[in-house]
Write a protein that holds these residues in place. Structure first.
Motif, PDB file in Angstrom:
ATOM      1  N   THR A  22       0.825  -1.206   0.000  1.00 23.94           N
ATOM      2  CA  THR A  22       0.000   0.000   0.000  1.00 23.94           C
ATOM      3  C   THR A  22       0.858   1.254   0.000  1.00 23.94           C
ATOM      4  OG1 THR A  22      -1.784  -1.155   1.142  1.00 23.94           O
ATOM      5  CG2 THR A  22      -1.817   1.242   1.234  1.00 23.94           C
ATOM      6  N   VAL A  23       1.893   1.279   0.816  1.00 23.36           N
ATOM      7  CA  VAL A  23       2.784   2.449   0.864  1.00 23.36           C
ATOM      8  C   VAL A  23       3.422   2.691  -0.494  1.00 23.36           C
ATOM      9  CG1 VAL A  23       4.957   3.292   1.820  1.00 23.36           C
ATOM     10  CG2 VAL A  23       3.225   2.362   3.334  1.00 23.36           C
ATOM     11  N   LEU A  24       3.942   1.638  -1.105  1.00 25.25           N
ATOM     12  CA  LEU A  24       4.575   1.794  -2.412  1.00 25.25           C
ATOM     13  C   LEU A  24       3.560   2.197  -3.481  1.00 25.25           C
ATOM     14  CD1 LEU A  24       7.080  -1.197  -2.398  1.00 25.25           C
ATOM     15  CD2 LEU A  24       7.582   1.232  -2.091  1.00 25.25           C
ATOM     16  N   THR A  25       2.338   1.691  -3.396  1.00 23.89           N
ATOM     17  CA  THR A  25       1.301   2.058  -4.353  1.00 23.89           C
ATOM     18  C   THR A  25       0.913   3.519  -4.200  1.00 23.89           C
ATOM     19  OG1 THR A  25       0.476  -0.208  -4.351  1.00 23.89           O
ATOM     20  CG2 THR A  25      -1.007   1.477  -5.198  1.00 23.89           C
ATOM     21  N   VAL A  44      -0.838  13.848  -3.971  1.00 18.05           N
ATOM     22  CA  VAL A  44      -0.489  13.155  -2.727  1.00 18.05           C
ATOM     23  C   VAL A  44      -1.736  12.918  -1.882  1.00 18.05           C
ATOM     24  CG1 VAL A  44       0.765  13.388  -0.553  1.00 18.05           C
ATOM     25  CG2 VAL A  44       1.897  13.939  -2.705  1.00 18.05           C
ATOM     26  N   ALA A  45      -2.601  13.928  -1.783  1.00 16.39           N
ATOM     27  CA  ALA A  45      -3.821  13.782  -0.984  1.00 16.39           C
ATOM     28  C   ALA A  45      -4.737  12.707  -1.564  1.00 16.39           C
ATOM     29  CB  ALA A  45      -4.555  15.110  -0.898  1.00 16.39           C
ATOM     30  N   LEU A  46      -4.929  12.727  -2.889  1.00 13.36           N
ATOM     31  CA  LEU A  46      -5.799  11.734  -3.523  1.00 13.36           C
ATOM     32  C   LEU A  46      -5.242  10.323  -3.375  1.00 13.36           C
ATOM     33  CD1 LEU A  46      -8.237  10.997  -5.282  1.00 13.36           C
ATOM     34  CD2 LEU A  46      -6.791  11.445  -7.285  1.00 13.36           C
ATOM     35  N   SER A  47      -3.959  10.153  -3.639  1.00 16.09           N
ATOM     36  CA  SER A  47      -3.386   8.804  -3.537  1.00 16.09           C
ATOM     37  C   SER A  47      -3.384   8.320  -2.085  1.00 16.09           C
ATOM     38  CB  SER A  47      -1.979   8.766  -4.139  1.00 16.09           C
ATOM     39  OG  SER A  47      -1.122   9.622  -3.445  1.00 16.09           O
ATOM     40  N   SER A  48      -3.213   9.203  -1.140  1.00 12.68           N
ATOM     41  CA  SER A  48      -3.263   8.808   0.274  1.00 12.68           C
ATOM     42  C   SER A  48      -4.662   8.348   0.677  1.00 12.68           C
ATOM     43  CB  SER A  48      -2.836   9.966   1.172  1.00 12.68           C
ATOM     44  OG  SER A  48      -1.498  10.297   0.935  1.00 12.68           O
ATOM     45  N   MET A  49      -5.670   9.064   0.223  1.00 12.09           N
ATOM     46  CA  MET A  49      -7.038   8.663   0.552  1.00 12.09           C
ATOM     47  C   MET A  49      -7.402   7.327  -0.097  1.00 12.09           C
ATOM     48  SD  MET A  49      -9.240  12.180   0.603  1.00 12.09           S
ATOM     49  CE  MET A  49      -8.549  12.948  -0.842  1.00 12.09           C
ATOM     50  N   LEU A  50      -6.987   7.140  -1.328  1.00 10.71           N
ATOM     51  CA  LEU A  50      -7.260   5.874  -2.002  1.00 10.71           C
ATOM     52  C   LEU A  50      -6.459   4.722  -1.390  1.00 10.71           C
ATOM     53  CD1 LEU A  50      -7.430   7.030  -5.726  1.00 10.71           C
ATOM     54  CD2 LEU A  50      -9.324   6.401  -4.212  1.00 10.71           C
ATOM     55  N   TYR A  55      -5.705  -0.667   1.031  1.00  9.16           N
ATOM     56  CA  TYR A  55      -5.232  -1.510   2.135  1.00  9.16           C
ATOM     57  C   TYR A  55      -6.364  -2.377   2.678  1.00  9.16           C
ATOM     58  CZ  TYR A  55      -2.774  -2.823   6.426  1.00  9.16           C
ATOM     59  OH  TYR A  55      -2.180  -3.523   7.439  1.00  9.16           O
ATOM     60  N   LEU A  56      -7.539  -1.808   2.801  1.00  3.66           N
ATOM     61  CA  LEU A  56      -8.685  -2.588   3.274  1.00  3.66           C
ATOM     62  C   LEU A  56      -9.001  -3.724   2.314  1.00  3.66           C
ATOM     63  CD1 LEU A  56     -11.051  -3.038   5.220  1.00  3.66           C
ATOM     64  CD2 LEU A  56     -12.353  -1.424   3.843  1.00  3.66           C
ATOM     65  N   ALA A  57      -8.978  -3.439   1.015  1.00  7.60           N
ATOM     66  CA  ALA A  57      -9.239  -4.485   0.018  1.00  7.60           C
ATOM     67  C   ALA A  57      -8.168  -5.573   0.077  1.00  7.60           C
ATOM     68  CB  ALA A  57      -9.295  -3.870  -1.373  1.00  7.60           C
ATOM     69  N   LEU A  58      -6.916  -5.191   0.288  1.00  8.45           N
ATOM     70  CA  LEU A  58      -5.845  -6.178   0.415  1.00  8.45           C
ATOM     71  C   LEU A  58      -6.039  -7.059   1.642  1.00  8.45           C
ATOM     72  CD1 LEU A  58      -2.468  -4.451  -0.500  1.00  8.45           C
ATOM     73  CD2 LEU A  58      -3.429  -6.500  -1.497  1.00  8.45           C
ATOM     74  N   LEU A  59      -6.450  -6.468   2.755  1.00  2.71           N
ATOM     75  CA  LEU A  59      -6.679  -7.253   3.969  1.00  2.71           C
ATOM     76  C   LEU A  59      -7.791  -8.273   3.765  1.00  2.71           C
ATOM     77  CD1 LEU A  59      -6.394  -4.597   6.818  1.00  2.71           C
ATOM     78  CD2 LEU A  59      -4.820  -6.469   6.327  1.00  2.71           C
ATOM     79  N   VAL A  60      -8.880  -7.836   3.169  1.00  6.58           N
ATOM     80  CA  VAL A  60     -10.005  -8.749   2.930  1.00  6.58           C
ATOM     81  C   VAL A  60      -9.580  -9.861   1.980  1.00  6.58           C
ATOM     82  CG1 VAL A  60     -12.310  -8.924   1.910  1.00  6.58           C
ATOM     83  CG2 VAL A  60     -11.757  -7.029   3.440  1.00  6.58           C
ATOM     84  N   TRP A  61      -8.876  -9.487   0.898  1.00  8.13           N
ATOM     85  CA  TRP A  61      -8.444 -10.482  -0.074  1.00  8.13           C
ATOM     86  C   TRP A  61      -7.460 -11.478   0.539  1.00  8.13           C
ATOM     87  CZ3 TRP A  61      -3.522 -11.286  -2.153  1.00  8.13           C
ATOM     88  CH2 TRP A  61      -3.466 -12.249  -3.154  1.00  8.13           C
ATOM     89  N   ALA A  62      -6.566 -10.994   1.406  1.00  9.60           N
ATOM     90  CA  ALA A  62      -5.536 -11.853   1.996  1.00  9.60           C
ATOM     91  C   ALA A  62      -6.141 -13.004   2.799  1.00  9.60           C
ATOM     92  CB  ALA A  62      -4.606 -11.039   2.879  1.00  9.60           C
ATOM     93  N   PHE A  63      -7.276 -12.780   3.402  1.00  6.66           N
ATOM     94  CA  PHE A  63      -7.892 -13.835   4.191  1.00  6.66           C
ATOM     95  C   PHE A  63      -8.904 -14.650   3.403  1.00  6.66           C
ATOM     96  CE2 PHE A  63      -6.284 -10.957   7.455  1.00  6.66           C
ATOM     97  CZ  PHE A  63      -5.575 -11.861   8.203  1.00  6.66           C
ATOM     98  N   SER A  64      -9.154 -14.264   2.166  1.00  7.78           N
ATOM     99  CA  SER A  64     -10.090 -15.040   1.357  1.00  7.78           C
ATOM    100  C   SER A  64      -9.392 -15.903   0.311  1.00  7.78           C
ATOM    101  CB  SER A  64     -11.085 -14.110   0.662  1.00  7.78           C
ATOM    102  OG  SER A  64     -10.417 -13.302  -0.286  1.00  7.78           O
ATOM    103  N   VAL A  65      -8.145 -15.598  -0.021  1.00  6.52           N
ATOM    104  CA  VAL A  65      -7.423 -16.377  -1.027  1.00  6.52           C
ATOM    105  C   VAL A  65      -7.064 -17.733  -0.426  1.00  6.52           C
ATOM    106  CG1 VAL A  65      -5.136 -15.466  -0.452  1.00  6.52           C
ATOM    107  CG2 VAL A  65      -5.580 -16.247  -2.748  1.00  6.52           C
ATOM    108  N   ARG A  66      -7.174 -18.780  -1.222  1.00  6.59           N
ATOM    109  CA  ARG A  66      -6.987 -20.131  -0.690  1.00  6.59           C
ATOM    110  C   ARG A  66      -5.562 -20.440  -0.249  1.00  6.59           C
ATOM    111  NH1 ARG A  66     -10.626 -22.674   1.965  1.00  6.59           N
ATOM    112  NH2 ARG A  66     -12.519 -22.983   0.827  1.00  6.59           N
TER     113      ARG A  66
END
Length: 90
Positions: A22-25, A44-50, A55-66
């Motif tokens: 997320t930081v690198l993105t 910077v403001a727009l990319s920080s908000m996104l 990060y939330l999408a990555l967290l959800v995906w990380a626990f759903s991938v097999r």
């Protein structure tokens, strides 16, 4: 049922790897948007908000991938891609 070590690897991958990606993105998106003509502060403001949504999408995906290995492969590829984008833009 997943083993404790697999759950631990998944948690570390989701939290630490997801944060790093997320930081690198956010850095890459801010640099690319600024290069495309957007004011640097707005980019910077727009990319920080996104970044919060990403990060939330990555967290959800990380626990759903097999397989946990897929999580680590995608995170490593994403980190490599974003590092390359940052290197090319700046």
């Amino acid at each position: 049922m997943r083993s404790a070590s697999e759950r631990g690897l998944r948690v570390v991958g989701a939290v630490v790897g997801g944060y790093l990606l997320t930081v690198l993105t956010v850095i890459a998106a801010g640099a690319v948007l600024a290069r495309l003509g957007m004011a640097r502060s707005e980019a910077v403001a727009l990319s920080s908000m996104l970044g919060f949504v990403f990060y939330l999408a990555l967290l959800v995906w990380a626990f759903s991938v097999r397989p946990a290995a897929r999580l680590w492969i995608v995170l490593a590829a994403g980190v490599a891609l974003m590092a390359t984008v940052i290197h090319l833009v700046d």
